[in-house]
Design an enzyme around this catalytic site. Structure first.
Site, PDB file in Angstrom:
ATOM      1  N   GLU A   1      33.714   2.795  -4.277  1.00  0.00           N
ATOM      2  CA  GLU A   1      34.421   1.648  -4.826  1.00  0.00           C
ATOM      3  C   GLU A   1      35.314   1.934  -6.033  1.00  0.00           C
ATOM      4  O   GLU A   1      36.224   1.158  -6.326  1.00  0.00           O
ATOM      5  CB  GLU A   1      33.404   0.543  -5.156  1.00  0.00           C
ATOM      6  CG  GLU A   1      32.926  -0.119  -3.873  1.00  0.00           C
ATOM      7  CD  GLU A   1      31.644  -0.908  -4.016  1.00  0.00           C
ATOM      8  OE1 GLU A   1      31.713  -2.136  -4.055  1.00  0.00           O
ATOM      9  OE2 GLU A   1      30.570  -0.292  -4.091  1.00  0.00           O
TER      10      GLU A   1
ATOM     11  N   ASN B   1      31.692  16.179  -0.283  1.00  0.00           N
ATOM     12  CA  ASN B   1      32.672  16.673   0.683  1.00  0.00           C
ATOM     13  C   ASN B   1      34.054  16.349   0.119  1.00  0.00           C
ATOM     14  O   ASN B   1      34.405  15.182  -0.051  1.00  0.00           O
ATOM     15  CB  ASN B   1      32.445  15.980   2.038  1.00  0.00           C
ATOM     16  CG  ASN B   1      33.457  16.424   3.096  1.00  0.00           C
ATOM     17  OD1 ASN B   1      34.653  16.520   2.842  1.00  0.00           O
ATOM     18  ND2 ASN B   1      32.962  16.693   4.293  1.00  0.00           N
TER      19      ASN B   1
ATOM     20  N   GLY C   1      33.284  -1.946   6.488  1.00  0.00           N
ATOM     21  CA  GLY C   1      32.428  -3.015   5.977  1.00  0.00           C
ATOM     22  C   GLY C   1      33.073  -3.694   4.791  1.00  0.00           C
ATOM     23  O   GLY C   1      33.344  -4.878   4.815  1.00  0.00           O
TER      24      GLY C   1
HETATM   25 MO1  MOS Z   1      30.443  -2.849  -1.181  1.00  0.00          MO
HETATM   26  S1  MOS Z   1      31.634  -4.435  -1.685  1.00  0.00           S
HETATM   27  O1  MOS Z   1      29.127  -3.081  -2.252  1.00  0.00           O
HETATM   28  O2  MOS Z   1      30.059  -3.000   0.433  1.00  0.00           O
END
Ligand code: MOS
Length: 734
Positions: A701, A627, A235
């Site tokens: 992130e 994990n 994503g």
């Molecule tokens: Mo992330 S850029 O918040 O899918």
């Protein structure tokens, strides 16, 4: 009572529970559902960036055999506006073209090939206007964002005074280009109407957001829209909100009275489905001779579309990163005739940390202080923007362990001083940080009479390992082995959860699964303790351990009863608990962030300017690991994409027509195996009792943050050239 420590499965490097399904093709993605009488949708896109459609000739397309419909603004069903969050959509309601690549029609045919052919026959005439495409030439049109996702400006103290009084100042401009997400799986939607009910198999990070948005556009109840997204091939933010093709597929399916599958081609992934916006950032640092920051200003301008707002919050990290009495940040937007940008891989933190952490390196050189030492002298013991304590922070440890592993003390700080044969060697470092986000999430835990368990929760596995880590969380809470647990997710019929973005799935959904599991186990135990036929009758909760699908008496394991026995004796098929977990007051009491340190070695060819990353060490404090293997993979993935951001990724737009020039994976470069060295990820053991019931911070992130700066800093160390404009391509080094 507790589950036994020996029973702890949370944190173990469990293989992906869905790994077998994925490698055998059993995991179905949005475009892979066998639906009877499926038809294929292909969209037509604008070839201009701004203007009006004056004529659209669909006759040749409509005459082709197998073509079921050609839908344009001339015959599209009425849409009911843009309710719901997320981006504003274009769904064929008028003849206005707002950006290159806007969907201006959809062709539906009985085969994909016929739909493609028919789409190529549609003739469009435009009245073209001159588009605004260059942000740097239009900075004077920058404006204060109106959307309320975050306050665009912040100010603590007096930065101007702090700069005036500083002994050393760094004031520089840093720029980052448009980048595209490029997940392996393109956007894809399969739309199936069953009477008034719409089923959507969609490649999305937000099934509930898609449900609300599509219902709003179609003017139907969200309850009549079911969105399913069981497996997602990446994503990175582009699937974090619904885009125009999703309601278009639903509209087309309703019109042709057949299910419609719509998959965007790779080239269609550049334009109508978001991107990371271009940014121009200014960082001003003031410091005393001994390296204490007296001022920090981080301002940024990024592009948005003419019809919607997206802010790339580049200054967000500067608000909390370093102890400094005077900190100011601001964000401005410039409207361009391009699609609306969107979240991409640590939006703001990734792009902003390039500027801030490059500037800190420049300051370290100006002061002749080691860059780690400079950061330690400005270590923020509290969050300077909120004056709140950290829920936990292990950044000192992150600097220390990564520097040791990397061998930082052997570094000669002088640029161009380290060589390997003809190559210039550079070592650079930077700080990484990302906030811990959490939203309301619900989950149901069911313990079955056969000793298995089912966890039901909306959510998504965007490749991150949600199925796997939730299995572990459930196993620990329930005291049931992982092999006996099945996770159901990716369906709006399941309990509601937030968008899988902002690195919040583990903290949000994990908390719900943890609580639901605990409650289900507690219910089961109450049954046993109150039951005269149970060997545990009359004992206290504190005396019991839940393990391997049994309740055991502590220090007396001969006294035990299996879950099956308890449920069977009570004639129950299952016992169930639902948890609606939400963040509490911790956000008011603590500032909650992950931290890390990134260390890069680069090798630069002095003749060609080619930069190769040859070593990487990153250390991270991210709370409790769910994990060890999937967390490690997440961080490696973030670092890999950071290397892409630093050295390769750049979406190039034709300055006259507004079309993306490099709209494919041959011309848009992402790192491949040959570009990536061994990546050494270290975790600092971090227990955070405040952050959420699991103590988990999220690892989605933070991995990319600081990476581009660490590389730019290493390139400076290798070459003596400070590159402030990403990506660092060889032409900039010659
Ligand atoms: Mo992330 S850029 O918040 O899918």
């Amino acid at each position: 009572m507790n589950t036994a420590d020996t029973n702890k499965v949370v944190g173990k490097p469990l293989n992906r529970v869905d790994g077998h399904l994925k490698v055998t093709g059993g995991a179905r993605y949005a475009a892979e559902f066998p639906v009877a009488k499926i038809a294929y949708g292909v969209t037509i896109q604008s070839t201009i960036a701004k203007g009006k459609i004056t004529q659209i000739d669909t006759k040749a397309a409509e005459r082709l055999p197998g073509v079921l419909a050609v839908i344009t603004h001339l015959n599209a069903p009425k849409a009911f506006g843009d309710k719901g969050g997320g981006r504003k959509l274009q769904v064929l309601q008028d003849n206005i073209v707002l950006y290159g690549g806007q969907h201006i029609g959809i062709v539906v045919a009985d085969t994909f090939e016929r739909a493609m052919h028919a789409a190529s026959l549609v003739q469009v005439r435009y009245e073209e206007e001159k588009p605004t495409l260059n942000m740097r030439e239009n900075l004077n049109k920058g404006y204060v964002p109106k959307s309320n996702r975050m306050p665009p400006d912040s100010s603590v103290g007096n930065v101007t005074q702090g700069l005036t009084s500083a002994a050393v100042r760094i004031e520089q401009t840093y720029t980052t280009p448009v980048e595209n997400h490029n997940p392996m799986e393109p956007h894809a939607t399969t739309a199936v109407w069953q009477g008034d009910q719409l089923l959507l198999y969609d490649a999305t990070q937000g099934i509930f957001q898609v449900q609300e948005k599509v219902a709003g556009v179609l003017g139907i109840e969200p309850a009549n829209v079911r969105v399913m997204s069981y497996y997602i091939g990446g994503g990175f933010g582009c699937k974090g909100s619904a885009w125009s093709h999703v309601p278009l597929a639903a509209m087309a399916a309703r019109q042709v009275k057949r299910p419609v599958k719509l998959v965007l081609g790779r080239i269609q992934m550049y334009g109508p489905v978001g991107f990371r916006p271009e940014t121009i950032q200014q960082v001003s640092l003031g410091a005393t001779r001994d390296g204490k920051l007296t001022a920090l200003r981080h301002t940024g301008t990024s592009q948005t579309s003419t019809f919607d707002e997206f802010i790339e919050p580049v200054g967000k990290s500067a608000r909390m990163m370093y102890a400094c009495p005077n900190i100011e940040t601001s964000h401005r937007l410039v409207q361009l005739d391009q699609g609306t940008p969107t979240f991409m891989r640590a939006p703001g933190e990734a792009s902003g940390s390039f500027a801030l952490e490059s500037a800190m390196d420049e300051l370290a050189y100006a002061l002749k202080i080691d860059p780690i030492e400079l950061r330690l002298r400005n270590y923020a013991e509290v969050d300077p923007s909120k004056n709140l304590p950290w829920s936990s922070k292990s950044l000192r440890e992150c600097y220390k362990v990564a520097a040791e592993r990397f061998g930082w003390q052997k570094r000669n700080p002088k640029p161009r001083s380290m060589r390997d044969a003809n190559y210039l060697i550079g070592w650079g470092m930077a700080t990484a940080t990302y906030p811990t986000n959490r939203s309301s999430a619900s989950a149901i835990a069911q313990i079955m009479a056969d000793g298995t368990a089912v966890i039901r929760t909306g959510s998504h596995d965007i490749g991150t390992g949600t199925y796997t880590v939730m299995t572990q969380v459930a196993a620990e809470a329930l005291g049931i082995p992982v092999e006996k647990i099945r996770i159901e997710l990716g369906d709006t019929n399941l309990p509601e959860t937030p968008v899988s973005g902002g690195s919040q799935t583990a903290a949000s959904v994990g908390s719900a699964v943890h609580l639901a599991g605990n409650q289900a186990r507690a219910k089961l135990m109450q049954l046993a303790l109150a039951d005269q036929k149970s060997p545990l009758y009359g004992l206290n909760e504190q005396d019991i351990i839940a393990q391997d699908g049994q309740l055991l008496v502590k220090n007396k394991s001969s006294k035990a009863e299996t879950y099956e026995a308890i449920l069977t004796r009570h004639g129950l098929k299952m016992i169930e608990a639902r948890a609606d977990a939400k963040p509490g007051e911790e956000k008011e009491k603590y500032s909650m962030h992950s931290f890390g340190s990134q260390f890069a070695e680069v090798r630069v060819n002095p003749d060609s300017g080619e930069v190769r990353v040859t070593r990487w060490v990153g250390a991270f404090g991210v709370g409790r690991l769910l994990n060890a293997k999937t967390a490690n993979s997440q961080l490696i993935g973030g670092i890999v994409y950071g290397i892409g951001m630093a050295l390769m990724e750049h979406t190039v737009t034709d300055p006259n027509r507004g079309r993306v020039v490099n709209a494919d994976l041959a011309e848009y470069h992402v790192p491949v195996n040959a570009d990536i060295p061994e990546i050494d990820v270290l975790f600092v053991d971090e227990r955070d009792p405040h952050i959420n019931p699991l103590g988990v911070k999220g690892v989605g992130e933070i991995g990319i943050t600081g990476v581009a700066a660490a590389i730019a800093n290493a390139v400076y160390h290798a070459t003596g050239k400070r590159i402030r404009d990403l990506p660092i391509t060889l032409d900039k080094l010659l």
